[in-house]
Each structure stands twice: as C-alpha cells, then as structure tokens.
Design a protein around this motif. Structure first.
Motif, PDB file in Angstrom:
ATOM      1  N   ARG A 327       7.427  -2.580  11.472  1.00 18.79           N
ATOM      2  CA  ARG A 327       7.988  -3.401  12.540  1.00 18.79           C
ATOM      3  C   ARG A 327       8.773  -4.589  12.012  1.00 18.79           C
ATOM      4  NH1 ARG A 327       2.576  -4.513  15.817  1.00 18.79           N
ATOM      5  NH2 ARG A 327       1.785  -4.443  13.675  1.00 18.79           N
ATOM      6  N   PHE A 328       8.293  -5.172  10.923  1.00 15.00           N
ATOM      7  CA  PHE A 328       8.917  -6.361  10.380  1.00 15.00           C
ATOM      8  C   PHE A 328       9.148  -6.166   8.875  1.00 15.00           C
ATOM      9  CE2 PHE A 328       6.125  -7.611  13.886  1.00 15.00           C
ATOM     10  CZ  PHE A 328       7.050  -8.205  14.734  1.00 15.00           C
ATOM     11  N   PRO A 329      10.173  -6.815   8.325  1.00 19.61           N
ATOM     12  CA  PRO A 329      10.412  -6.690   6.881  1.00 19.61           C
ATOM     13  C   PRO A 329       9.193  -7.143   6.072  1.00 19.61           C
ATOM     14  CG  PRO A 329      12.245  -7.797   7.972  1.00 19.61           C
ATOM     15  CD  PRO A 329      11.136  -7.694   8.981  1.00 19.61           C
ATOM     16  N   LEU A 330       8.919  -6.415   5.010  1.00 22.48           N
ATOM     17  CA  LEU A 330       7.789  -6.779   4.149  1.00 22.48           C
ATOM     18  C   LEU A 330       8.270  -7.743   3.070  1.00 22.48           C
ATOM     19  CD1 LEU A 330       6.142  -3.267   3.676  1.00 22.48           C
ATOM     20  CD2 LEU A 330       5.273  -5.157   5.043  1.00 22.48           C
ATOM     21  N   GLU A 331       7.671  -8.921   3.033  1.00 20.74           N
ATOM     22  CA  GLU A 331       8.007  -9.871   1.975  1.00 20.74           C
ATOM     23  C   GLU A 331       7.186  -9.534   0.742  1.00 20.74           C
ATOM     24  OE1 GLU A 331       7.810 -13.935   3.151  1.00 20.74           O
ATOM     25  OE2 GLU A 331       8.808 -13.570   5.079  1.00 20.74           O
ATOM     26  N   GLU A 332       7.872  -9.457  -0.368  1.00 15.98           N
ATOM     27  CA  GLU A 332       7.251  -9.012  -1.619  1.00 15.98           C
ATOM     28  C   GLU A 332       6.000  -9.817  -1.947  1.00 15.98           C
ATOM     29  OE1 GLU A 332       6.964  -6.358  -4.657  1.00 15.98           O
ATOM     30  OE2 GLU A 332       8.617  -6.412  -3.228  1.00 15.98           O
ATOM     31  N   GLY A 333       4.872  -9.129  -2.078  1.00  7.53           N
ATOM     32  CA  GLY A 333       3.653  -9.728  -2.588  1.00  7.53           C
ATOM     33  C   GLY A 333       2.748 -10.390  -1.568  1.00  7.53           C
ATOM     34  N   ILE A 355      -0.930   0.908  -0.497  1.00  4.02           N
ATOM     35  CA  ILE A 355      -1.686   0.736   0.749  1.00  4.02           C
ATOM     36  C   ILE A 355      -1.010  -0.295   1.648  1.00  4.02           C
ATOM     37  CG2 ILE A 355      -3.890  -0.050   1.713  1.00  4.02           C
ATOM     38  CD1 ILE A 355      -5.186   1.032  -0.929  1.00  4.02           C
ATOM     39  N   CYS A 356      -0.531  -1.378   1.054  1.00  7.28           N
ATOM     40  CA  CYS A 356       0.135  -2.412   1.845  1.00  7.28           C
ATOM     41  C   CYS A 356       1.439  -1.905   2.454  1.00  7.28           C
ATOM     42  CB  CYS A 356       0.391  -3.650   0.985  1.00  7.28           C
ATOM     43  SG  CYS A 356      -1.121  -4.537   0.537  1.00  7.28           S
ATOM     44  N   LEU A 357       2.173  -1.078   1.709  1.00  2.45           N
ATOM     45  CA  LEU A 357       3.391  -0.487   2.259  1.00  2.45           C
ATOM     46  C   LEU A 357       3.088   0.347   3.503  1.00  2.45           C
ATOM     47  CD1 LEU A 357       5.307   0.719  -0.947  1.00  2.45           C
ATOM     48  CD2 LEU A 357       6.075  -1.023   0.671  1.00  2.45           C
ATOM     49  N   LEU A 358       1.903   0.965   3.507  1.00  2.19           N
ATOM     50  CA  LEU A 358       1.517   1.848   4.612  1.00  2.19           C
ATOM     51  C   LEU A 358       0.768   1.122   5.730  1.00  2.19           C
ATOM     52  CD1 LEU A 358       0.311   4.678   2.262  1.00  2.19           C
ATOM     53  CD2 LEU A 358       2.110   4.982   3.954  1.00  2.19           C
ATOM     54  N   GLY A 359       0.533  -0.169   5.543  1.00  2.00           N
ATOM     55  CA  GLY A 359      -0.344  -0.894   6.449  1.00  2.00           C
ATOM     56  C   GLY A 359       0.133  -0.976   7.883  1.00  2.00           C
ATOM     57  N   ASP A 360       1.442  -0.836   8.109  1.00  4.74           N
ATOM     58  CA  ASP A 360       1.971  -0.955   9.465  1.00  4.74           C
ATOM     59  C   ASP A 360       2.786   0.278   9.854  1.00  4.74           C
ATOM     60  OD1 ASP A 360       2.096  -2.536  11.802  1.00  4.74           O
ATOM     61  OD2 ASP A 360       4.099  -3.259  11.294  1.00  4.74           O
ATOM     62  N   ALA A 361       2.614   1.369   9.137  1.00  6.82           N
ATOM     63  CA  ALA A 361       3.499   2.524   9.295  1.00  6.82           C
ATOM     64  C   ALA A 361       3.194   3.367  10.520  1.00  6.82           C
ATOM     65  CB  ALA A 361       3.447   3.401   8.043  1.00  6.82           C
ATOM     66  N   LEU A 396      -7.983   6.767   2.837  1.00  8.62           N
ATOM     67  CA  LEU A 396      -9.150   6.154   3.481  1.00  8.62           C
ATOM     68  C   LEU A 396      -8.905   4.679   3.801  1.00  8.62           C
ATOM     69  CD1 LEU A 396     -12.131   7.703   1.476  1.00  8.62           C
ATOM     70  CD2 LEU A 396     -11.458   8.217   3.829  1.00  8.62           C
ATOM     71  N   ALA A 397      -8.243   3.976   2.908  1.00  2.00           N
ATOM     72  CA  ALA A 397      -7.944   2.566   3.156  1.00  2.00           C
ATOM     73  C   ALA A 397      -7.055   2.409   4.387  1.00  2.00           C
ATOM     74  CB  ALA A 397      -7.276   1.937   1.935  1.00  2.00           C
ATOM     75  N   VAL A 398      -6.061   3.300   4.525  1.00  2.00           N
ATOM     76  CA  VAL A 398      -5.173   3.238   5.685  1.00  2.00           C
ATOM     77  C   VAL A 398      -5.927   3.621   6.957  1.00  2.00           C
ATOM     78  CG1 VAL A 398      -3.069   4.190   6.708  1.00  2.00           C
ATOM     79  CG2 VAL A 398      -3.135   3.656   4.271  1.00  2.00           C
ATOM     80  N   LEU A 399      -6.851   4.575   6.848  1.00  2.00           N
ATOM     81  CA  LEU A 399      -7.693   4.935   7.995  1.00  2.00           C
ATOM     82  C   LEU A 399      -8.504   3.729   8.462  1.00  2.00           C
ATOM     83  CD1 LEU A 399      -9.038   7.025   9.909  1.00  2.00           C
ATOM     84  CD2 LEU A 399     -10.624   7.558   8.030  1.00  2.00           C
ATOM     85  N   ALA A 400      -9.117   3.010   7.525  1.00  2.00           N
ATOM     86  CA  ALA A 400      -9.917   1.832   7.876  1.00  2.00           C
ATOM     87  C   ALA A 400      -9.044   0.720   8.436  1.00  2.00           C
ATOM     88  CB  ALA A 400     -10.685   1.334   6.651  1.00  2.00           C
ATOM     89  N   ARG A 401      -7.806   0.617   7.960  1.00  2.00           N
ATOM     90  CA  ARG A 401      -6.907  -0.412   8.502  1.00  2.00           C
ATOM     91  C   ARG A 401      -6.724  -0.231  10.017  1.00  2.00           C
ATOM     92  NH1 ARG A 401      -3.878  -2.326  11.647  1.00  2.00           N
ATOM     93  NH2 ARG A 401      -1.692  -2.869  11.536  1.00  2.00           N
ATOM     94  N   TYR A 402      -6.686   1.021  10.482  1.00  2.00           N
ATOM     95  CA  TYR A 402      -6.477   1.261  11.913  1.00  2.00           C
ATOM     96  C   TYR A 402      -7.787   1.426  12.688  1.00  2.00           C
ATOM     97  CZ  TYR A 402      -1.468   1.648  11.301  1.00  2.00           C
ATOM     98  OH  TYR A 402      -0.148   1.351  11.034  1.00  2.00           O
ATOM     99  N   ASN A 403      -8.788   2.053  12.062  1.00  2.00           N
ATOM    100  CA  ASN A 403     -10.031   2.341  12.789  1.00  2.00           C
ATOM    101  C   ASN A 403     -11.147   1.335  12.543  1.00  2.00           C
ATOM    102  OD1 ASN A 403      -8.672   4.580  13.624  1.00  2.00           O
ATOM    103  ND2 ASN A 403     -10.232   6.058  13.016  1.00  2.00           N
TER     104      ASN A 403
END
Length: 505
Positions: A327-333, A355-361, A396-403
């Motif tokens: 949704r929004f640009p990812l600022e490095e780091g 994982i962070c790249l996928l955090g809002d996908a 699994l980390a991405v699953l936990a981010r949403y669930n």
C-alpha cells in the motif's frame, strides 16, 4: 520475423526466451521480470525423442526430426506474438553428436530464419553450472546435468565452475535398462565415471542434480516418503537413502502410473536412476541436491554483469513480486529494525528482509483469507535462494503477521520441516509485524518514530507524546498478544517532546 543472437537489450519487465533443442525434449521457456531473478511466464516442452536412434544408428530419429520441426514452428509463432526482446535457440548432444545433426540445425536456420547455437559439451556443461550457481550463490560441489544424449559434470568450488567433463551417458544414449542387460550397462557407466580425472572431487561434497530425468526421480522420492512440499528445487537426500532408493528404481520396481511423471519418460527413468546411483557410489558424494535451474537459466545468468550476479536472487525476486502490491512505499530498513529489536536470538538479515517485504502484500485479499493466502503464496512462489526450511519459516512468519499465530491446518503438515524453536521465532516475527502495522497503518514514518528498549523483565516501546492519539483498542490488543508470545510484558510509554530551547540549552 527472424530472431538473432544480438546483445541482450531487454529492460525490467521485458520478456526473453530460450528455445532448447535437446536429445529427448524440445522446450521453450519465456522469462520476465528482474534480470537477477527472472520468472518463467511460459514453459512448455514436447518429448520428441530426437536422439532415440543415437545408440543404434548414430543419427537423429526421423520421427523425432518431424516432431521437433512441428513443435519448433509452434514455439516460434508463439514467441513472435509475445514480442520477445530476445530469443536464444540452443541445441545440445543429439544435434551436436549425430551424423545428420548439423544438417538438421542448418535446415532449421534456413526454414525459420533463426540462428541455432550448437553447444559443445564443455559449453553446455558451463552453462548448466551457471544455472545452478545462479540459484545457489556460492555453492561448493559438483553439478551433474543428465540429458538424453550425455551427462555433463562440472566441479564448482566456491561458486565458480572449474573442471568440466562430458560423458556419453545420456538416458536415451544408454538405451532401455532391463534385467538382462543391467550388468553390462552398469559396467559401461562405471567405466566412464571411473575414468573421470577429478572423480575424487565429489567425495563428501554436494552433487547438484539437473535434468528432467533426475527431477522425475526427486518427484518420485517425495511421493514415496510423503514429503509435505511439492517443490523439487532444493530438495535434498542423504547419500545412503539415495542409494537405497535408486537401487529399487533402477530395477524398475513400482514405476508404472506414478503421479507427475510422463509415461513417455518412464522408460528412461531406470537408466537415469542407475547413472545417478553409480555417480553417488563411485564418487562418495556427501549429499544429493536437486536444482530446477540449469542450462536455460544459465544462458540468462551468463549475460549478467558481475554486479548483477552478486545480487541475492531471493531478495531480487521478492522485490519484483511484492513491491507493486504494497500500500505504501517501503523505506529501507524501517521494518527490519523494528523486527530485529524484539528478537531474542539472531535471524539471518536476508530472511528478516524477505518477511518484511511480504508484510503488507496480502492487504487486498478478503480479510478472512489473508493469512492463508499469504502463507500459501510464499510457500509456493517459484523463487530460488531459499532452503525448504527457510521457505517454511518465512511463510509461517507471514501467516502469523495476518492471523496472530501459526496454528493453521494448511501449515501443520509443512511445519515439521523446521524445529519448534524456529516455529516459535517465526510466530514472534509475525506478531511483531502485526503490532507494527496495526500501530502505523503501514506508514513507515509512524513506525520509525518508535523506540524499542528491551529490559530484563519487560520491553518498553516509546512513542512521541504527541502521537498518543494513534493508540487505540486494536493497538492495545496487539500489545497484549505480543506480550503473551514474548513471555514478558510490552509496555507503551510516551516520550516527551523535545522543545527547541531544550535542544539549544
């Protein structure tokens, strides 16, 4: 429209293709995306059997020639309509080593207005090794590429191809393996392998297996041991288990009607198994690793600059897939620092970054299925640069981010590929991201203002006092949840605003 072999001039998002005329199959693969991690958008093969008559006549099969011409005509028509920036047409052992092979290549060039690059055995081996190096940066082992007409072996110490050998041990060139000719065929295979001057280089090292016949063996082994992932690339088998399995398969036991294996390939599987068995046994291989990347991917990697080759294929691939959907640009780091501050034990930075790249996908998916969708997408993405266990960890980390947890029916079968401690760590990372996204709404600036201060009995998260309005019921729930996962409280504390006169003083 004729295709030349001029310099590769495509840009990001443009499509390039490789038309591979092999001894057993003819395949067209069209790639798009980032140069370092190209994605196949079209991948089709036809088993033509060009080299089926090689052992008997030394010539290309007439039936195979006719079938190859027909499928090549189809592939070229499709490629023209795709408006490819570049198409490489390559031919390997059957065209190279048969009496009428060069004439066949000339006929294709005249008929279709293309240039056929007839690879030498050494060049075919080098490009196959480039494909494996592309997928396994810094790999240290031996690449074995079994085709229909030959077996290419390449010593790859520290990610650089060195010694190369081409052996006449292709699945088609060996002919059918039967109980009656097994001893003779094994003797022939052994004699070629034992003459390899650098055979000792295999001892205790990884053997990276490339080629359709060996990939079929991997698929068969995965079915027999009920492996929970249907991803051949990166699949590993210890040598003792591999030898027992290959011994059974080379005897032809239980091959009929195996899922995922073409009926036309089944006849060559026992010979492919015997070659691999003898190579592992005589070379005293340390571990068998299957690679989905080989000759075709090596053609693309070979054209990359040294700078592009050094890039991480995993992160290049994730960036290409994920960034358009955030949704929004990812600022490095920013996300990476937020996650790392909560971790009780180090996690490889590249995995945290992925994982962070996928955090809002998955924000655009239906809320009831975001976690499941994101988990399955990560688990099944056609990416390299991830071990199977790492793939499960990230998913699994991405699953936990949403669930908010990793306990999901879809996850239970694959979770056994990593340890309990790794599952708990993946769950923690996901919950940290969940908290961060709830607080900031995905806006990096809001998250970057937070300060994480781990203490012996709690973790303090300080926020600018003027941002108190950002806190709310949802954020409070995420704090409570994260506290339970960490086993110690997370406490939100305001940070006093620093006034100008205080800074001056």
């Amino acid at each position: 429209m004729a295709y030349s072999a001029s310099a590769w001039e495509d840009g990001n998002g443009h499509r390039v293709g490789v038309l591979d005329i092999g001894s057993n199959s003819v395949r067209l693969v069209v790639f798009t995306g980032d140069r370092r991690m190209p994605f196949p958008v079209f991948n089709e093969k036809a088993l033509c059997g060009l080299g089926a008559d090689m052992p008997r006549t030394g010539r290309l099969s007439e039936t195979g020639r006719a079938a190859a011409v027909d499928i090549i005509a189809r592939f070229l028509e499709v490629a023209r309509e795709m408006r490819l920036a570049r198409l490489d047409v390559i031919a390997t052992a059957a065209v190279r080593d048969t009496e009428n092979g060069p004439a066949f290549a000339e006929d294709l060039e005249s008929r279709f207005g293309i240039r056929v690059r007839m690879l030498s055995g050494a060049e075919e081996a080098r490009l196959s090794a480039c494909g494996v190096i592309s997928a396994f940066p810094g790999c240290d082992g031996v690449v074995g590429d079994l085709g229909g007409g030959s077996l290419e072996l390449i010593d790859v110490p520290d990610g650089s191809p060195r010694s190369v050998a081409t052996l006449p041990l292709g699945a088609l060139s060996l002919g059918a393996l039967t109980r009656g000719n097994r001893k003779r065929l094994q003797g022939r295979i052994d004699s070629h392998i034992e003459r390899l001057p650098w055979l000792d280089c295999l001892a205790g090292r990884q053997l990276f297996a490339v080629g359709g016949g060996w990939r079929s063996l991997a698929r068969l082994h995965m079915v027999r041991c009920r492996y929970p992932l249907e991803i051949i690339h990166g699949y590993r088998i210890e040598p003792d288990r591999a030898l027992r399995f290959l011994e059974r398969v080379s005897d032809g036991r239980g091959l009929a009607a195996q899922p995922g294996i073409s009926r036309r390939r089944i006849d060559t599987i026992p010979a492919a198994a015997l070659v691999l068995h003898r190579l592992i046994s005589l070379g005293r291989v340390g571990e068998l690793v299957f690679s989905a990347f080989g000759l075709r991917e090596g053609c693309l990697y070979d054209r990359l600059s040294p700078e592009d080759r050094r890039r991480d294929p995993l992160l290049s691939g994730f960036s290409d897939i994920v960034r358009p959907f955030n949704r929004f640009p990812l600022e490095e780091g920013v996300l990476e620092r937020w996650v790392t501050d909560f971790l009780p034990t180090p996690v490889p930075a590249r995995l945290v970054h992925a994982i962070c790249l996928l955090g809002d996908a998955a924000w655009a998916e239906h809320p009831s299925y975001r976690g499941e969708h994101a988990f399955l997408k990560v688990l099944r993405l056609p990416l390299v640069g991830l071990e199977h266990g790492e793939r499960v960890f990230v998913a699994l980390a991405v699953l936990a981010r949403y669930n908010g947890h990793v306990d999901h029916p879809r996850a239970r079968t694959v979770a056994r590929l990593i340890t309990r401690e790794q599952r708990e760590l993946a769950n923690l990372i996901g919950c940290v991201l969940r908290f961060g996204f709830s607080y900031s709404g995905g806006v990096a600036r809001l998250l970057s203002e937070l300060e994480v201060i781990p203490q012996s009995d709690r973790i303090v998260v300080r926020y600018p006092g003027e941002r108190a309005v950002v806190l709310g019921e949802t954020v409070a729930r995420r704090v409570t949840q994260l506290s339970a996962v960490l086993g110690r409280p997370v406490v939100m504390e305001p940070r006093a605003r620093v006034h100008a006169r205080e800074v001056t003083a």
